[in-house]
Design a protein around this motif. Sequence first.
Motif, PDB file in Angstrom:
ATOM      1  N   TRP A 269       0.816  -1.217   0.000  1.00 12.87           N
ATOM      2  CA  TRP A 269       0.000   0.000   0.000  1.00 12.87           C
ATOM      3  C   TRP A 269       0.853   1.273   0.000  1.00 12.87           C
ATOM      4  CZ3 TRP A 269      -4.533   0.483  -1.792  1.00 12.87           C
ATOM      5  CH2 TRP A 269      -5.274   1.652  -1.582  1.00 12.87           C
ATOM      6  N   ALA A 270       2.141   1.138   0.287  1.00 11.69           N
ATOM      7  CA  ALA A 270       3.017   2.325   0.399  1.00 11.69           C
ATOM      8  C   ALA A 270       2.883   3.307  -0.764  1.00 11.69           C
ATOM      9  CB  ALA A 270       4.466   1.880   0.580  1.00 11.69           C
ATOM     10  N   PRO A 271       2.825   2.842  -2.042  1.00 14.62           N
ATOM     11  CA  PRO A 271       2.720   3.804  -3.139  1.00 14.62           C
ATOM     12  C   PRO A 271       1.430   4.626  -3.117  1.00 14.62           C
ATOM     13  CG  PRO A 271       3.326   1.620  -3.961  1.00 14.62           C
ATOM     14  CD  PRO A 271       2.926   1.452  -2.539  1.00 14.62           C
ATOM     15  N   PHE A 272       0.399   4.116  -2.409  1.00 10.06           N
ATOM     16  CA  PHE A 272      -0.908   4.790  -2.430  1.00 10.06           C
ATOM     17  C   PHE A 272      -1.151   5.658  -1.198  1.00 10.06           C
ATOM     18  CE2 PHE A 272      -1.170   0.763  -4.757  1.00 10.06           C
ATOM     19  CZ  PHE A 272      -1.444   1.256  -6.025  1.00 10.06           C
ATOM     20  N   VAL A 273      -0.262   5.575  -0.200  1.00  9.30           N
ATOM     21  CA  VAL A 273      -0.421   6.366   1.029  1.00  9.30           C
ATOM     22  C   VAL A 273      -0.523   7.868   0.720  1.00  9.30           C
ATOM     23  CG1 VAL A 273       0.690   7.058   3.197  1.00  9.30           C
ATOM     24  CG2 VAL A 273       0.594   4.641   2.560  1.00  9.30           C
ATOM     25  N   PRO A 274       0.284   8.403  -0.236  1.00  9.30           N
ATOM     26  CA  PRO A 274       0.170   9.844  -0.529  1.00  9.30           C
ATOM     27  C   PRO A 274      -1.183  10.258  -1.103  1.00  9.30           C
ATOM     28  CG  PRO A 274       2.236   8.943  -1.398  1.00  9.30           C
ATOM     29  CD  PRO A 274       1.402   7.783  -0.979  1.00  9.30           C
TER      30      PRO A 274
ATOM     31  N   GLY B 269      -7.156  10.756   1.414  1.00  7.29           N
ATOM     32  CA  GLY B 269      -8.035  11.927   1.392  1.00  7.29           C
ATOM     33  C   GLY B 269      -8.724  12.145   0.059  1.00  7.29           C
ATOM     34  N   ILE B 270      -8.230  11.506  -1.001  1.00  2.00           N
ATOM     35  CA  ILE B 270      -8.848  11.655  -2.318  1.00  2.00           C
ATOM     36  C   ILE B 270     -10.103  10.796  -2.413  1.00  2.00           C
ATOM     37  CG2 ILE B 270      -8.555  11.185  -4.790  1.00  2.00           C
ATOM     38  CD1 ILE B 270      -5.622  11.932  -4.476  1.00  2.00           C
TER      39      ILE B 270
ATOM     40  N   LEU C 205     -12.914   6.303  -1.043  1.00  2.00           N
ATOM     41  CA  LEU C 205     -12.005   7.205  -0.331  1.00  2.00           C
ATOM     42  C   LEU C 205     -10.691   6.492  -0.053  1.00  2.00           C
ATOM     43  CD1 LEU C 205     -11.514   9.894   1.310  1.00  2.00           C
ATOM     44  CD2 LEU C 205     -12.403   8.648   3.305  1.00  2.00           C
ATOM     45  N   PHE C 206      -9.579   7.100  -0.476  1.00  2.00           N
ATOM     46  CA  PHE C 206      -8.255   6.571  -0.146  1.00  2.00           C
ATOM     47  C   PHE C 206      -7.905   6.975   1.280  1.00  2.00           C
ATOM     48  CE2 PHE C 206      -8.134   6.380  -4.701  1.00  2.00           C
ATOM     49  CZ  PHE C 206      -7.245   5.365  -5.015  1.00  2.00           C
ATOM     50  N   THR C 207      -7.346   6.028   2.059  1.00  2.70           N
ATOM     51  CA  THR C 207      -6.894   6.309   3.425  1.00  2.70           C
ATOM     52  C   THR C 207      -5.424   5.905   3.560  1.00  2.70           C
ATOM     53  OG1 THR C 207      -7.339   4.140   4.423  1.00  2.70           O
ATOM     54  CG2 THR C 207      -9.216   5.655   4.220  1.00  2.70           C
ATOM     55  N   HIS C 208      -4.831   6.230   4.695  1.00  6.59           N
ATOM     56  CA  HIS C 208      -3.422   5.881   4.912  1.00  6.59           C
ATOM     57  C   HIS C 208      -3.205   4.370   4.979  1.00  6.59           C
ATOM     58  CE1 HIS C 208      -3.207  10.149   6.223  1.00  6.59           C
ATOM     59  NE2 HIS C 208      -2.053  10.055   5.607  1.00  6.59           N
ATOM     60  N   ARG C 209      -4.250   3.628   5.377  1.00  7.85           N
ATOM     61  CA  ARG C 209      -4.095   2.172   5.562  1.00  7.85           C
ATOM     62  C   ARG C 209      -4.814   1.353   4.494  1.00  7.85           C
ATOM     63  NH1 ARG C 209      -3.450  -0.237  10.427  1.00  7.85           N
ATOM     64  NH2 ARG C 209      -5.555  -1.092  10.439  1.00  7.85           N
ATOM     65  N   GLY C 210      -5.596   2.034   3.637  1.00  6.88           N
ATOM     66  CA  GLY C 210      -6.328   1.283   2.629  1.00  6.88           C
ATOM     67  C   GLY C 210      -7.414   2.112   1.988  1.00  6.88           C
ATOM     68  N   LEU C 211      -8.614   1.535   1.901  1.00  6.20           N
ATOM     69  CA  LEU C 211      -9.722   2.168   1.196  1.00  6.20           C
ATOM     70  C   LEU C 211     -10.964   2.216   2.076  1.00  6.20           C
ATOM     71  CD1 LEU C 211      -9.271   0.382  -2.251  1.00  6.20           C
ATOM     72  CD2 LEU C 211      -8.716   2.774  -1.739  1.00  6.20           C
TER      73      LEU C 211
ATOM     74  N   GLY D 175     -14.947   4.842   2.349  1.00  7.99           N
ATOM     75  CA  GLY D 175     -16.011   5.466   1.578  1.00  7.99           C
ATOM     76  C   GLY D 175     -17.149   4.488   1.354  1.00  7.99           C
ATOM     77  N   PRO D 176     -18.322   4.993   0.941  1.00  7.24           N
ATOM     78  CA  PRO D 176     -19.491   4.129   0.769  1.00  7.24           C
ATOM     79  C   PRO D 176     -19.251   2.921  -0.133  1.00  7.24           C
ATOM     80  CG  PRO D 176     -20.136   6.439   0.642  1.00  7.24           C
ATOM     81  CD  PRO D 176     -18.646   6.416   0.715  1.00  7.24           C
ATOM     82  N   ALA D 177     -18.443   3.071  -1.195  1.00  6.96           N
ATOM     83  CA  ALA D 177     -18.198   1.938  -2.104  1.00  6.96           C
ATOM     84  C   ALA D 177     -17.576   0.767  -1.353  1.00  6.96           C
ATOM     85  CB  ALA D 177     -17.280   2.377  -3.249  1.00  6.96           C
ATOM     86  N   ILE D 178     -16.593   1.069  -0.515  1.00  5.57           N
ATOM     87  CA  ILE D 178     -15.867   0.006   0.205  1.00  5.57           C
ATOM     88  C   ILE D 178     -16.708  -0.531   1.355  1.00  5.57           C
ATOM     89  CG2 ILE D 178     -13.810  -0.474   1.608  1.00  5.57           C
ATOM     90  CD1 ILE D 178     -13.332  -0.244  -1.450  1.00  5.57           C
ATOM     91  N   LEU D 179     -17.431   0.358   2.065  1.00  8.78           N
ATOM     92  CA  LEU D 179     -18.293  -0.127   3.148  1.00  8.78           C
ATOM     93  C   LEU D 179     -19.319  -1.113   2.586  1.00  8.78           C
ATOM     94  CD1 LEU D 179     -18.935   3.056   5.350  1.00  8.78           C
ATOM     95  CD2 LEU D 179     -17.009   1.472   5.383  1.00  8.78           C
TER      96      LEU D 179
END
Length: 402
Positions: free
Chosen positions: A202-207, A210-211, A237-243, A245-249
């Motif tokens: 997940w490291a490449p996606f941490v930045p 918030g998107i 929603l991208f988060t520091h640990r993963g994904l 937002g409503p789609a993922i929930l």
Amino acid sequence: MAKVFDVAVVGAGAAGMMCAATAAQRGKRVVLIDHAEKLAEKIRISGGGRCNFTNINAGPANFLSENPHFAKSALSRYTPQDFLALVRKHRIAYHEKHKGQLFCDDSAEQIINMLKAECAAGDVHWRMPSKVESVAQTEQGFLLATDSGDLAATALVIATGGLSIPKIGATDFGYRIAKQFGLKLVEPRPALVPLTFDEASWAPFVPLAGISLEVDVETGSLKGRNPTGARFREDLLFTHRGLSGPAILQISSFWQPGTPITLNLLPEMDVAQALIEGKSTIRKHLGNVLSQWLPARLAEGLLLAHGFNADARLADMPDAQLRKLGQALNQWTITPNGSEGYRKAEVTRGGVDTRELSQQSMMANRVPGLYFIGETVDVTGWLGGYNFQWAWASGVAAGLAI
């Protein structure tokens, strides 16, 4: 001497209060017991404090269970329109948001006050905060030892919810009672919960934390007569640990550990085709092209994560590379390593096996007088007011049966 009631309801949340009010208004002597200091905290925090109290589209197809037909009876007998009639009776202003979700205009506190008023109309007795220390079956019904004295009741309703959000008082009480009386459980697990990925991958996606953007997300098999998966179009929603937002929930309730999820970040377009067709007319760099369709930070981050150079000219890119990029955006397949757990889960999937219960009354088939309702039961709704509708419908079903 134990105080004697017709009905003891353990758990003063959405389902418990609904059940208590329904039975009490029909002449039953009801006691409502809860261990929490604050009433109905889960209602209070829901919907950002405005309580997404139902969904006008709620029907059996919006619920997961190992016994998918179980919820049909209660849901058909107490519908979103029935609950809306109660909301209007109490003059609570509400509005519809996304996809049939109904919220209070003002505050979730209005729904709590409405349920309290409905309980008061039936003269429900309250024991709160009060902890149930043990339950025993008697010839007359049930004996409850509590830290505020013993209670006897002909009928016992368990409405203690699941394991989600332990900081507001979630416990496994309902499951322990089910086991005590020999009822099977469907293994509980967190649902409507953010998904996580291992740190290295997940490291490449941490930045990108918030998107947010609207995507299609799917998991499992959607083919055959009994599909095991699902697909939703919702915000990601991208988060520091993963994904999140409503789609993922939504998809988390269907996701099975060890299996992938597939995301389409641009569901309205065939990215590979658009890129290949644009080679002859677009003079921009790859990063600039994608930034027309995606948030700029996301476009750059995804190119980097998938090994593409944002500064490469589109016209110079081989078609094979553009097809690879198109697949990365239209069919991004990744495997979560887990979820954020009960701490962040909105509900619990699994619970008391519905094959142990009557779908008309919610009573345990082999234990006369013992009922299970709401989230304690293996019926889990989609995100968007569906779980509250199950609470109201199952609470009313048990209350009327009693």
